[in-house]
Write an enzyme that holds these catalytic residues in place. Structure first.
Site, PDB file in Angstrom:
ATOM      1  N   ASP A   1       0.844  -1.188   0.000  1.00 27.84           N
ATOM      2  CA  ASP A   1       0.000   0.000   0.000  1.00 27.84           C
ATOM      3  C   ASP A   1       0.882   1.242   0.000  1.00 27.84           C
ATOM      4  O   ASP A   1       1.877   1.317   0.737  1.00 27.84           O
ATOM      5  CB  ASP A   1      -0.897  -0.009   1.242  1.00 27.84           C
ATOM      6  CG  ASP A   1      -1.987   1.042   1.166  1.00 27.84           C
ATOM      7  OD1 ASP A   1      -3.085   0.696   0.720  1.00 27.84           O
ATOM      8  OD2 ASP A   1      -1.739   2.195   1.565  1.00 27.84           O
ATOM      9  N   ILE A   2       0.541   2.217  -0.859  1.00 30.63           N
ATOM     10  CA  ILE A   2       1.314   3.452  -0.937  1.00 30.63           C
ATOM     11  C   ILE A   2       1.101   4.264   0.339  1.00 30.63           C
ATOM     12  O   ILE A   2      -0.032   4.477   0.764  1.00 30.63           O
ATOM     13  CB  ILE A   2       0.906   4.283  -2.164  1.00 30.63           C
ATOM     14  CG1 ILE A   2       1.090   3.472  -3.451  1.00 30.63           C
ATOM     15  CG2 ILE A   2       1.723   5.572  -2.240  1.00 30.63           C
ATOM     16  CD1 ILE A   2       0.593   4.177  -4.701  1.00 30.63           C
TER      17      ILE A   2
ATOM     18  N   GLU B   1      -5.013   2.531  -3.679  1.00 33.30           N
ATOM     19  CA  GLU B   1      -3.552   2.534  -3.791  1.00 33.30           C
ATOM     20  C   GLU B   1      -2.942   1.237  -3.278  1.00 33.30           C
ATOM     21  O   GLU B   1      -1.783   1.200  -2.886  1.00 33.30           O
ATOM     22  CB  GLU B   1      -2.975   3.722  -3.013  1.00 33.30           C
ATOM     23  CG  GLU B   1      -3.274   3.736  -1.539  1.00 33.30           C
ATOM     24  CD  GLU B   1      -4.586   4.428  -1.187  1.00 33.30           C
ATOM     25  OE1 GLU B   1      -4.711   4.867  -0.037  1.00 33.30           O
ATOM     26  OE2 GLU B   1      -5.473   4.531  -2.056  1.00 33.30           O
TER      27      GLU B   1
END
Length: 355
Positions: free
Chosen positions: A213-214, A256
């Site tokens: 996950d960003i 994301e």
């Protein structure tokens, strides 16, 4: 849409989407389900906003108009239906050719039998009957061979046409399983791939799941806008793909978040892969060449879990997600292996990933 759902009553995403569509009066068509599924998992915020703007009683024409914009090739059911209809027609023609061939062979066989009876009959045992029989068989054999050649050519042509249609259907499936922004596999394809892991004990024993996950992505969107956020998502997808073997499955599973399914890797090797991706992204420049604005650094948090640590696909995803949560909680920009005893603070929103 999610606020109207009782999660105690609806245990999985598919049921939640179906339930939401039902209470909003949305026709349970596959193309409608696709729209609301993508909106639910948050893979396209613009799509989610457009569906929300329609309210609780959207008509089919409005839904199809939105679908045509976001899923140009897939959402048009007419394209797939047309391919299926064409394929059915070609199969029907092929079946007719085979039946004609069968009928011709049956007629030829009957002629052989009748000729044999004439030759062997006591009352007809003459040279003239034999000459007639040979003449009839010669002519029938030539006709049958010519008809067979023509049908063989027709069968070959139909087979070619069906192969073209099969490729067309395969292309529809490929598009349906591809995330339009990153060109990686989408959540639908990921769900199928994840479930397949537990179809084989051998596959399960050598497979790991990475969920990435960003970090601080919500802040990026809030600061620079969704167009910049979309470009960053696409670049992150490219960096992840570039640091994996070509045969490794990688998907954007929503918003994301990305997922990677590794085969033939130990848990330690899987962690090394996660670190390679994380490091590569952290050192990738994210700068607007025209304005000079620097959007970076962009970093990832990664959770890793081996399939043997989980009972089923849902358990595997949840445990990788717990490891991801712990990586976020420990400061982000790091990879963590799932370990028994790890817990996810369910009192906090999953939106921690977006903070």
């Amino acid at each position: 849409m999610q606020a109207a759902l009782s999660k105690a009553q609806i245990p999985d995403i598919a049921a939640q989407v179906t339930y939401a569509m039902r209470i909003m009066g949305i026709a349970p068509l596959p193309r409608n389900y696709e729209l609301y599924y993508e909106a639910y998992i948050g893979s396209n915020p613009k799509l989610t906003k457009e569906l929300a703007a329609l309210g609780s009683r959207a008509n089919q024409e409005e839904l199809d108009e939105i679908g045509a914009r976001y899923f140009a090739h897939v959402h048009h059911a007419a394209g797939i239906d047309r391919a299926h209809t064409h394929l059915a027609s070609e199969l029907g023609d092929l079946l007719r050719l085979l039946r004609e061939e069968q009928s011709a062979l049956e007629n030829y066989n009957r002629l052989l039998d009748e000729t044999y009876q004439n030759i062997t009959g006591r009352s007809n045992a003459s040279a003239e009957i034999l000459r007639q029989a040979v003449s009839i068989l010669t002519e029938a054999t030539a006709d049958t061979m010519n008809q067979g050649k023509e049908r063989a050519e027709n069968v070959s042509l139909k087979s070619f046409e069906m192969e073209v249609i099969r490729q067309e259907l395969d292309e529809y499936k490929r598009i349906a399983n591809t995330d339009s922004l990153t060109r990686l596999a989408n959540r639908r394809a990921f769900d199928e791939k994840l479930a397949a892991i537990y179809n084989s004990e051998q596959l399960r024993s050598q497979t790991s799941l990475l969920v990435a996950d960003i970090d601080h992505f919500k802040k990026i969107n809030d600061s620079y806008g969704h167009p910049v956020g979309d470009k960053i998502l696409a670049t992150v997808g490219t960096v992840i793909r570039a640091n994996l073997r070509r045969d490794v499955f990688v998907a954007r599973t929503g918003g994301e978040e990305f997922a990677i399914i590794l085969n033939d890797n130990t848990l330690e090797e899987s962690l090394q892969v996660a670190e390679r991706i994380r490091t590569a992204l952290a050192t990738t420049p994210f700068k607007n060449s025209k304005t000079g604005v620097n959007y970076g650094p962009i970093t990832l948090s990664v959770g890793v879990c081996q399939a043997t640590q989980a009972d089923d696909p849902v358990d595997l995803y949840n445990k990788a997600d717990i490891a991801l949560y712990c990586a976020k909680n420990a400061g982000r920009n790091r990879s963590m292996l799932f370990e028994e005893g790890m817990k996810k603070d369910t009192g906090k929103s999953w939106l921690i990933y977006r903070k």
